[in-house]
Scaffold this active site. Structure first.
Site, PDB file in Angstrom:
ATOM      1  N   ARG A  67       0.849  -1.342   0.055  1.00 45.99           N
ATOM      2  CA  ARG A  67       0.404  -0.076  -0.404  1.00 45.99           C
ATOM      3  C   ARG A  67       1.004   1.031   0.298  1.00 45.99           C
ATOM      4  O   ARG A  67       0.682   2.680  -0.501  1.00 45.99           O
ATOM      5  CB  ARG A  67      -1.013   0.316   1.179  1.00 45.99           C
ATOM      6  N   TYR A  79     -16.917  16.752 -15.197  1.00 51.20           N
ATOM      7  CA  TYR A  79     -16.930  15.670 -15.229  1.00 51.20           C
ATOM      8  C   TYR A  79     -18.621  14.960 -13.466  1.00 51.20           C
ATOM      9  O   TYR A  79     -18.419  15.853 -12.805  1.00 51.20           O
ATOM     10  CB  TYR A  79     -16.250  14.435 -14.909  1.00 51.20           C
ATOM     11  N   ASP A  85      -7.839  18.416 -14.431  1.00 50.48           N
ATOM     12  CA  ASP A  85      -7.644  17.291 -14.332  1.00 50.48           C
ATOM     13  C   ASP A  85      -8.120  17.375 -16.410  1.00 50.48           C
ATOM     14  O   ASP A  85      -8.740  17.730 -17.369  1.00 50.48           O
ATOM     15  CB  ASP A  85      -9.460  16.946 -14.492  1.00 50.48           C
ATOM     16  N   LYS A  94      -9.090   5.882 -18.944  1.00 55.06           N
ATOM     17  CA  LYS A  94      -9.389   6.496 -21.140  1.00 55.06           C
ATOM     18  C   LYS A  94      -7.990   6.432 -21.971  1.00 55.06           C
ATOM     19  O   LYS A  94      -7.935   5.481 -21.932  1.00 55.06           O
ATOM     20  CB  LYS A  94     -10.137   7.726 -20.561  1.00 55.06           C
TER      21      LYS A  94
HETATM   22  C1  LIG Z   1     -13.639   8.781 -16.651  1.00 51.33           C
HETATM   23  C2  LIG Z   1     -13.220  10.436 -15.475  1.00 51.33           C
HETATM   24  C3  LIG Z   1     -13.115  10.170 -14.387  1.00 51.33           C
HETATM   25  C4  LIG Z   1     -13.737   9.337 -13.217  1.00 51.33           C
HETATM   26  O1  LIG Z   1     -12.238   8.489 -13.738  1.00 51.33           O
HETATM   27  P1  LIG Z   1     -12.598   7.167 -13.116  1.00 51.33           P
HETATM   28  O2  LIG Z   1     -11.690   6.303 -12.924  1.00 51.33           O
HETATM   29  O3  LIG Z   1     -14.607   6.083 -13.859  1.00 51.33           O
HETATM   30  O4  LIG Z   1     -13.185   6.567 -12.094  1.00 51.33           O
HETATM   31  C5  LIG Z   1     -13.023  12.057 -13.923  1.00 51.33           C
HETATM   32  N1  LIG Z   1     -12.122  12.688 -15.341  1.00 51.33           N
HETATM   33  C6  LIG Z   1     -12.856  13.115 -16.381  1.00 51.33           C
HETATM   34  C7  LIG Z   1     -13.224  14.004 -17.372  1.00 51.33           C
HETATM   35  C8  LIG Z   1     -13.423  11.823 -16.210  1.00 51.33           C
HETATM   36  O5  LIG Z   1     -13.503  11.483 -17.972  1.00 51.33           O
END
Ligand SMILES: *Cc1c(COP(=O)(O)O)cnc(C)c1O
Length: 385
Positions: free
Chosen positions: A49, A101, A173, A198
């Site tokens: 961890r 998001y 982000d 993604k």
């Molecule tokens: C999908 C997404 C998230 C969340 O991520 P997860 O891996 O699904 O928890 C956060 N920000 C953006 C822009 C996203 O497309």
């Protein structure tokens, strides 16, 4: 070692081989704990961890790619966002971009709200509005650019400067762009977040997240939060991400070539009322976007004219899959109003421009003519009788 060219860093960045055997890939260290040579020896590895060599290799790679001090890998993008929000305390307020998001909105609205960490939604495209919104309790501005799903662009440099003038943190982000297309830390941002699920993962086969910090001080606090709260990424998924990131550049080039061509093509289709793509010259803040990013990215949103039926459009697609998520090699479409942004109340959603007829397209790396053909036939079939 820091490579100047990202195409080389994607392959050799961070820890590029196994120091013990010289294997060209970092091994998957499937272990929870590590033997210690004696008491009070402060071993490099003690418990997975706290630190695991495979995860550490991924983290070193991500820090190098985003030009950060350190990176932290998490079990999901939401775990990464949650760790960042834990930097704040009750009574603080975070400003978030309009159409951030859906999950970011939800965790603030429904989870952190109970701990009295507040938020406010601002139009981060509008500097004066942002400046006015920074009251004494505001401790950070959290943006996405381009933001989900209308691809609204925020000026990274201006936002970071404004945040720092007020002594607050600038957080981005960067999921939609990846470090291959845009590096917010270069424009003064303090923290960068990824849903590595993604584009970084890129094959729709894993869930992962990351935070990259620009300063030693934030790195220390995040390391403490990551270890204390424990939402870490496991060694196998860390390995898969390192593997995926090696092809990030070639994938993104193909994704974005396809997207630029599809955006130009879709805007001329009779069924399309409005198109949102930062790579189009007449898109709002296109010039600012092109100043801070390599190209328009691979996400396109478009609104169908009222004479077209959105449900039949989704039903008639043959190659492109209706699904949540984005950034994989296969093209995906989604309906933000009922899927990714369903957790935002309807009136707020409409106010933001996320209408019932809005489609979000994550452009994959398939053959461009096949993608065009699929969209053309599904749009034609969705004309209401
Ligand atoms: C999908 C997404 C998230 C969340 O991520 P997860 O891996 O699904 O928890 C956060 N920000 C953006 C822009 C996203 O497309």
């Amino acid at each position: 070692m820091n490579y100047r060219n990202i195409d080389t860093a994607l392959i050799h960045g961070g820890v590029s081989s196994d120091p013990l055997t010289k294997a060209v890939n970092v091994p998957v260290y499937l272990t929870s704990t590590f033997g210690q040579s004696g008491l009070r020896t402060a071993p490099q590895w003690e418990y997975s961890r706290t630190g695991n060599p495979t995860r550490a290799a991924l983290e070193a790679l991500l820090a190098e790619l985003e030009h950060g001090d350190r990176a932290f890998a998490f079990a999901s993008g939401m775990a990464a966002i949650t760790a960042v929000l834990m930097l704040f305390k009750s009574g603080d307020r975070i400003l978030i971009s309009k159409n951030v998001y859906g999950g970011t909105f939800r965790v603030l609205d429904k989870v952190f709200n109970a701990f009295k960490l507040h938020y406010a939604i601002v139009d981060t495209q509008n500097e004066q509005e942002l400046d006015k919104a920074i009251t004494k309790d505001v401790k950070a501005v959290f943006i996405e650019t381009p933001a989900n799903p209308l691809l609204t662009v925020t000026d990274l440099k201006a936002t970071a400067e404004l945040a720092h003038r007020h002594g607050i943190l600038a957080i981005a982000d960067n999921t939609f762009m990846t470090p291959y297309l845009q590096r917010p830390i270069d424009f003064g941002f303090d923290l960068v977040i990824h849903s590595a699920t993604k584009y970084l993962g890129g094959h729709s086969d894993l869930i992962a997240g990351a935070v990259i910090s620009a300063s030693k001080e934030l790195s220390e606090r995040l390391a403490f939060i990551q270890n204390s709260t424990g939402g870490v990424l496991d060694p196998f998924n860390s390995y898969l991400l390192i593997r995926s990131i090696k092809t990030l550049g070639v994938r993104m080039d193909r994704h974005t070539d396809n997207a630029q061509a599809l955006a130009s093509f879709l805007r001329t289709d009779r069924a399309v009322k409005k198109i949102y793509y930062p790579g189009l010259e007449d898109f709002p803040l296109h010039e600012i976007h092109m100043r801070q990013a390599k190209n328009g990215g691979a996400m396109i949103s478009f609104e169908l004219r009222p004479e077209y039926d959105i449900e039949s459009f989704f039903k008639n697609l043959k190659l492109i899959t209706l699904a949540e998520s984005l950034g994989g090699v296969e093209s995906l479409v989604c309906h933000p109003a009922s899927m990714t942004h369903a957790s935002i109340p309807k009136d707020l959603r409409e106010q933001l421009g996320i209408t019932e007829n809005l489609v979000r397209l994550s452009v994959g790396i398939e053959d461009l003519s096949d993608l065009k053909a699929d969209l053309t036939q599904a749009l034609a079939k969705s004309l209401k009788a």
